[in-house]
Design an enzyme around this catalytic site. Structure first.
Site, PDB file in Angstrom:
ATOM      1  N   GLY B 174       1.015  -0.933  -0.052  1.00 52.69           N
ATOM      2  CA  GLY B 174       0.379   0.142  -0.047  1.00 52.69           C
ATOM      3  C   GLY B 174       0.769   1.068   0.086  1.00 52.69           C
ATOM      4  O   GLY B 174       0.183   2.107  -0.353  1.00 52.69           O
ATOM      5  N   GLN B 176       2.898   2.423  -2.379  1.00 52.24           N
ATOM      6  CA  GLN B 176       2.259   2.971  -3.704  1.00 52.24           C
ATOM      7  C   GLN B 176       1.253   3.777  -3.349  1.00 52.24           C
ATOM      8  O   GLN B 176       0.848   5.247  -4.283  1.00 52.24           O
ATOM      9  CB  GLN B 176       1.914   1.867  -4.914  1.00 52.24           C
ATOM     10  CG  GLN B 176       2.680   0.801  -5.019  1.00 52.24           C
ATOM     11  CD  GLN B 176       4.638   1.117  -4.523  1.00 52.24           C
ATOM     12  OE1 GLN B 176       4.945   2.227  -4.432  1.00 52.24           O
ATOM     13  NE2 GLN B 176       5.198   0.165  -4.945  1.00 52.24           N
ATOM     14  N   ASP B 177      -0.175   3.959  -2.628  1.00 52.48           N
ATOM     15  CA  ASP B 177      -0.734   4.701  -2.491  1.00 52.48           C
ATOM     16  C   ASP B 177      -0.240   6.169  -1.950  1.00 52.48           C
ATOM     17  O   ASP B 177      -0.843   7.283  -1.558  1.00 52.48           O
ATOM     18  CB  ASP B 177      -1.988   3.863  -1.412  1.00 52.48           C
ATOM     19  CG  ASP B 177      -2.751   3.562  -2.801  1.00 52.48           C
ATOM     20  OD1 ASP B 177      -3.210   3.392  -3.704  1.00 52.48           O
ATOM     21  OD2 ASP B 177      -3.623   2.220  -2.258  1.00 52.48           O
ATOM     22  N   MET B 178       0.420   5.703  -0.903  1.00 52.05           N
ATOM     23  CA  MET B 178       0.913   7.087  -0.159  1.00 52.05           C
ATOM     24  C   MET B 178       1.967   7.562  -0.823  1.00 52.05           C
ATOM     25  O   MET B 178       2.100   8.829  -0.925  1.00 52.05           O
ATOM     26  CB  MET B 178       2.139   6.701   1.133  1.00 52.05           C
ATOM     27  CG  MET B 178       1.665   4.870   1.641  1.00 52.05           C
ATOM     28  SD  MET B 178      -0.195   5.871   2.528  1.00 52.05           S
ATOM     29  CE  MET B 178       0.410   5.741   4.140  1.00 52.05           C
ATOM     30  N   GLY B 181      -0.454   9.877  -3.126  1.00 51.09           N
ATOM     31  CA  GLY B 181      -1.457  10.425  -2.528  1.00 51.09           C
ATOM     32  C   GLY B 181      -0.682  11.994  -1.565  1.00 51.09           C
ATOM     33  O   GLY B 181      -0.550  13.016  -1.986  1.00 51.09           O
TER      34      GLY B 181
END
Lengths: 404, 407
Positions: B174, B176-178, B181
Site C-alpha cells: 500500500g 504506493q498509495d502513499m 497521495g
C-alpha cells in the site's frame, strides 16, 4: 526558468545527490526560480550514470539531468569566508532555502537558521538530514541504502517471500531518495502558502528516516494489530499475486475484495476449479492461497501478457503488466498522455524526460518553457554580476581564488 | 489550547470523496497542515478500509472498528451522503459550494455520471480546485482501467526494478498509495497558491502510475538516452561495495552497511579488527571492491552474524561507516531515536479505544503539522456539517437520514 503557478517563488538550494535536489526540481518544474549552489567539484549525482551513450561526463549524467531540470546553477566554496557572505546575500533575497548539510555544519559557518532569519525574517529554511536535527542518531552517517532500511520499508521486501533466508532489500533505483524529495515539497508548499498569507517564514526539520517512515505509517503500527512485526514472509500478503504469461512477461492481479476476484474469474473464462470450493469465498481462498497461486499461474500460461491484462481490465478488475523502462516509454497510454517530454540541454542536447504526473484545466497551472539542468557554474556570471553586482573581472578573480 | 497553534492551511476546507489510501492520504497530509476535511461516504458505498485491508482482509467488525481506516482518516469529519441518489448528489453539490478543494479517486468518468464532475462543480463554486486521482490517469486508452497500489508500481516501472537480481519483480504494498497521495498533496497546495495569485481554480488529473514513474526517472532515462532498461539488483549499488544488508545475530535480524570511498573502507577494516582477507589488494579501490562484491559480502557476513544489528551500527558509526539495521516495525517503535524524536502518538478513538499512530513527519517551527483527533465514525458529523455549514434545520437533516439520503 520554466513558467508556472510557482513563478515568483525564489528558492536557493544547497543540496547534493537526490532528495533535496528533487524537492527543488518539483518547484522549478512549476515555475519557481531555483538557484542551485554546487561545491566547485559539482553535485555527486554528476559522477553517476546512466551517461548519455555510456560516455562518462559530468554534464551528461541522466541522474543529474533528470533531478535538476529548470534550475540555475552556480558554484560556491563555503570553506571561504567571502563565499559565506555571498551565500548570505543570496539567501537574503530568497523565499526558501533548502539545504542538506549534517546537523551543526552550517552553524559552524555562521549560516544556521538563527543567523539567516536575522537577515531575512520571512525565510523558509528547510534542512534535510538522515535522522533529523536531534536525537541519538542525529550525527549518524547514512547512504540511500541505509535510510531506506532505517525506515522499516526494507524489512518487508521482497513481499511474499517463502521464508526469511535471504536479506531484506531496498526499493528499485533510488526510489527512497526521490520519496524524501516529494515529502519535503509538501511541507515547503504549505509553508510558502502560509508565508503568502502572513509574511511569516519558518524552519523545517526533515529527517530522511521519518520521511520514508511516513510512507510506512500503516505497516509500522500494524504491529499492534497482528502482534508481531510485518515481515517479508508470505502470510502478510495474500491479496495480490504475480503471474507469468506465455511470453514470459509478468502480470500483477489484485484478488481482493470479492468484486476483483469475480472479474478475474470471468476474464479466465470461468474455469471449473474457480467455481467451486475452496476458491469461492475470500476466507477459503486465503486459507488455500498456495493452491490458488498455482492454479492462477497455470491459467496465465495460456495467455500473452498484454492479452491477459486487457482481458482482466475488460471485466473491471485491476491488473497491470510489469513494465520495464522500455515498456513504460512505449506504452500507448504513456504516449497518449505525452508523459515524456523533450528538453534541450547545452551539452546533452535534446533528450526525452519523464514529465509531470498531473494535467490541469487551468492554463496558469501548466509549467512552460522547460530547460535542461544547469552545467556546472552555468549561471555564475548571471547571478554574480547581474544579481550581486560583481564585475566580470571580479568573477574571474573569485574563481581564481577558489571561492566560486 | 488550540490558539497556541498556527496552521499553514488555516481556513481551507476540503470535500473528500476519495477512498482506500491514495486519496485519503493526500487529504490527511493537508489536514495535518490545518485544512478541514469533510469525508463524504455512505453505507451504500463504504470506504473499503472500513471493512478490511489488502493486508489483513475483511477483519473488522462493523464500519467503525478499523484501525486502518482510523489511521488513514485522522482529523477528518464524516458525512454520510448517498451520492447515487439525485437528492444526495444535490446535497453534495451544496457542500462543495462551501469548500475550496474536492478530491475524488473513483474511476475517471464516475463523478461526471453522478452530476459531480468538474463542469457541474464549477457551477456551484467557480474557483473550486478539483483533483481526480486514478491508476492510469483520466485520458488515454487506459483511462477507465482499474488500479490499486500494486498496479501503479507495475505500470509505472518501479516493480520491475525491485527485487533480487535472480528473483521476480516486486510491487511492494500500500506504500504506493502513499506515494501517489504525497505527490497529490503537493500539487493541491500548489493549486491553492495559484488560486491565491490568480483567483482561479483548476481541474487536476493525476495518474498514480506516472507518480511512480517519476520516482525512477534516471532508470527511465537510461532507456531514452541509451535504449536500455535497467534490471533488478537487490541492494546493490552501481559502484559502492560493500553495499548490502547483512545477517545479524538474532532471528531475522539484519543490518545495512554501505561504503562510499577508500577512507570508509579503511575505517571498516579497522573496525572489524583488520581481518587478513580484507588486506587483499584487490579490495583496495572502489572498482575492485565492486567487482568482487559477492565474495566481499560473504566475508562481511562472517563478521556481522556474530553481533546484533545494533552493536554493528554502534561500532561502525563510531568508526565513520554508514551502518543502520534493517529495522522491523517493533524495532522502530522501541527505538531510542524515534522516541527522542517523539514520532508516535496515542489517540483516543470513539470505537477502538487508544490507538498508536505516527505523527506527521515534518517538523515545522511556526505551523506545526499535527493530529487533532481520531478518524470519524461513519456519518458522525451529519448534523454538525449540514446544520452549521449548510444552514439546514435539524428536522431536515433527520428527514434526509430517514430517507437514506444522508445514510
Amino acid at each position: 526558468m520554466a513558467f508556472g503557478p510557482l513563478t515568483g517563488m525564489k528558492v536557493v538550494e544547497y543540496c547534493d545527490f537526490i532528495s533535496g535536489p528533487y524537492c527543488t526540481k518539483m518547484l522549478a518544474d512549476l515555475g519557481a526560480e531555483v538557484i542551485k549552489i554546487e561545491r566547485p567539484e559539482g553535485d555527486s549525482a554528476r559522477r553517476r550514470g546512466p551517461y548519455l551513450h555510456d560516455e562518462p561526463n559530468p554534464e551528461t549524467s541522466g541522474l543529474f539531468l533528470y533531478t535538476n531540470t529548470n534550475k540555475k546553477g552556480i558554484t560556491l566554496n563555503l570553506e571561504s569566508p567571502r563565499a559565506r557572505d555571498i551565500f548570505k546575500a543570496l539567501v537574503k533575497e530568497a523565499d526558501v532555502l533548502v539545504e542538506d548539510t549534517l546537523p551543526g555544519e552550517l552553524k559552524e559557518m555562521g549560516l544556521d537558521y538563527e543567523e539567516l532569519k536575522e537577515l531575512n525574517p520571512g525565510l523558509i529554511m528547510v534542512s534535510i538530514t538522515p535522522f533529523g536535527q536531534n536525537g541519538p542518531y542525529s550525527g549518524y552517517k547514512a547512504y540511500y541504502l541505509n535510510t531506506y532500511h532505517a525506515s522499516g520499508a526494507g524489512y518487508v521486501l521482497p513481499a511474499a517471500s517463502p521464508n526469511a533466508d535471504r536479506e531484506p532489500i531496498k526499493g528499485g533505483g533510488y526510489v527512497g531518495e526521490y520519496d524524501i524529495g516529494v515529502h519535503t515539497s509538501v511541507a515547503v508548499a504549505g509553508a510558502y502558502y502560509h508565508k503568502l498569507n502572513t509574511g511569516e517564514g519558518q524552519y523545517i526539520d526533515i529527517s530522511k528516516q521519518e520521511a520514508m517512515m511516513a510512507l510506512e505509517r500503516m505497516n509500522i503500527v500494524r504491529y499492534y494489530m497482528i502482534g508481531k512485526s510485518p515481515s517479508r514472509v508470505g502470510v502478510n500478503r495474500v491479496r495480490d499475486t504475480l503471474v507469468q504469461c506465455k511470453d514470459d512477461g509478468y502480470v500483477i492481479c489484485v484478488l481482493y475484495p470479492q468484486k476483483q476476484w469475480d472479474g478475474i474469474v470471468r476474464a479466465l473464462g470461468n474455469p471449473e476449479w474457480a467455481m467451486k470450493a475452496p476458491f469461492v469465498e475470500q476466507k477459503e481462498r486465503d486459507a488455500h492461497f498456495e493452491e490458488l497461486k498455482v492454479k492462477l499461474r497455470e491459467e496465465a500460461q495460456k495467455y500473452n501478457t498484454m492479452d491477459l491484462f486487457f482481458r482482466i481490465q475488460k471485466e473491471g478488475s485491476a491488473c497491470a503488466p510489469i513494465c520495464s523502462a522500455e515498456q513504460v516509454y512505449n506504452s500507448p497510454q504513456t504516449k497518449a498522455r505525452h508523459f515524456f517530454k523533450a528538453i534541450s540541454h547545452p551539452v546533452a542536447g535534446s533528450l526525452e524526460y519523464p514529465g509531470l504526473p498531473y494535467r490541469f484545466s487551468a492554463e496558469e497551472m501548466k509549467g512552460k518553457d522547460d530547460h535542461g539542468a544547469p552545467t556546472l557554474g552555468q549561471h555564475n556570471e548571471e547571478i554574480y554580476c547581474n544579481r550581486l553586482g560583481y564585475t566580470k573581472q571580479e568573477v574571474v578573480k573569485l574563481r581564481e581564488a577558489g571561492i566560486i | 489550547m488550540t490558539e497556541m497553534f498556527k496552521d499553514a492551511l488555516k481556513g481551507i476546507r476540503i470535500a473528500d470523496f476519495s477512498w482506500v489510501w491514495a486519496g485519503p492520504y493526500a487529504t490527511s497530509l493537508l489536514s495535518y497542515l490545518g485544512a478541514e476535511v469533510i469525508k463524504i461516504e455512505s453505507r451504500g458505498r463504504v470506504d473499503q478500509t472500513r471493512k478490511g485491508s489488502i493486508m489483513n482482509g475483511d477483519s473488522f467488525n462493523g464500519y467503525d472498528s478499523s484501525p486502518t481506516f482510523n489511521n488513514a482518516n485522522l482529523n477528518k469529519q464524516s458525512v454520510a451522503i448517498d451520492i447515487t441518489k439525485p437528492e444526495g448528489a444535490e446535497l453534495a453539490r451544496k457542500l462543495v459550494a462551501k469548500c475550496d478543494i474536492v478530491v475524488a479517486n473513483m474511476r475517471p468518468g464516475k463523478m461526471d455520471k453522478l452530476g459531480l464532475g468538474y463542469k457541474d462543480l464549477i457551477k456551484v463554486k467557480p474557483d473550486i480546485i478539483m483533483m481526480e486521482s486514478s491508476g492510469f490517469g483520466s485520458t488515454g486508452p487506459y483511462k477507465g482501467f482499474a488500479g490499486f497500489a500494486p498496479i501503479f508500481a507495475s505500470f509505472g516501472g518501479l516493480a520491475y526494478l525491485t527485487g533480487y537480481e535472480d528473483g521476480t519483480p516486486n510491487v511492494m504494498s500500500g506504500v504506493q498509495d502513499m506515494r501517489a497521495g504525497t505527490a497529490s498533496a503537493f500539487i493541491l497546495i500548489t493549486a491553492l497558491i495559484n488560486r491565491k495569485k490568480t483567483g482561479k481554480g483548476t481541474y487536476i488529473d493525476i495518474s498514480s502510475s506516472e507518480c511512480l514513474s517519476d520516482l525512477v526517472g534516471p532508470q527511465l532515462m537510461d532507456y531514452t538516452m541509451n535504449g536500455r532498461s535497467p534490471f533488478r539488483c537487490g541492494n546493490q549499488d552501481d559502484i559502492m561495495a560493500p553495499h548490502n544488508v547483512y545477517r545479524a545475530k538474532g532471528e531475522d535480524s539484519w543490518v545495512s552497511i554501505a561504503v562510499g570511498n577508500d577512507e570508509e573502507w579503511t575505517a571498516l577494516k579497522n573496525a572489524m579488527g583488520a581481518p587478513e582477507w580484507a588486506e587483499d589488494p584487490k579490495y583496495d579501490d572502489e572498482f575492485g571492491r565492486w567487482q568482487n562484491r559477492k565474495e566481499l559480502d560473504q566475508y562481511m557476513t562472517e563478521w556481522t552474524k556474530e553481533r546484533t544489528s545494533r552493536e554493528t551500527m554502534e561500532i561502525l558509526q563510531k568508526a565513520g561507516v554508514a551502518a543502520i539495521p534493517s529495522f522491523s516495525a517493533k524495532e522502530i517503535l522501541d527505538d531510542p531515536h524515534t522516541k527522542a524524536r517523539d514520532l508516535f502518538q496515542t489517540i483516543d478513538t470513539p470505537a477502538l479505544g487508544q490507538q498508536v499512530v505516527m505523527r506527521p513527519a515534518w517538523k515545522l517551527s511556526e505551523t506545526p503539522a499535527r493530529i487533532r483527533k481520531a478518524g470519524p465514525l461513519l456519518g458522525a458529523d451529519n448534523h454538525d456539517v449540514f446544520e452549521n455549514l449548510l444552514g439546514m434545520k435539524k428536522e431536515e437533516v433527520d428527514r434526509l437520514e430517514e430517507a437514506q439520503i444522508a445514510w
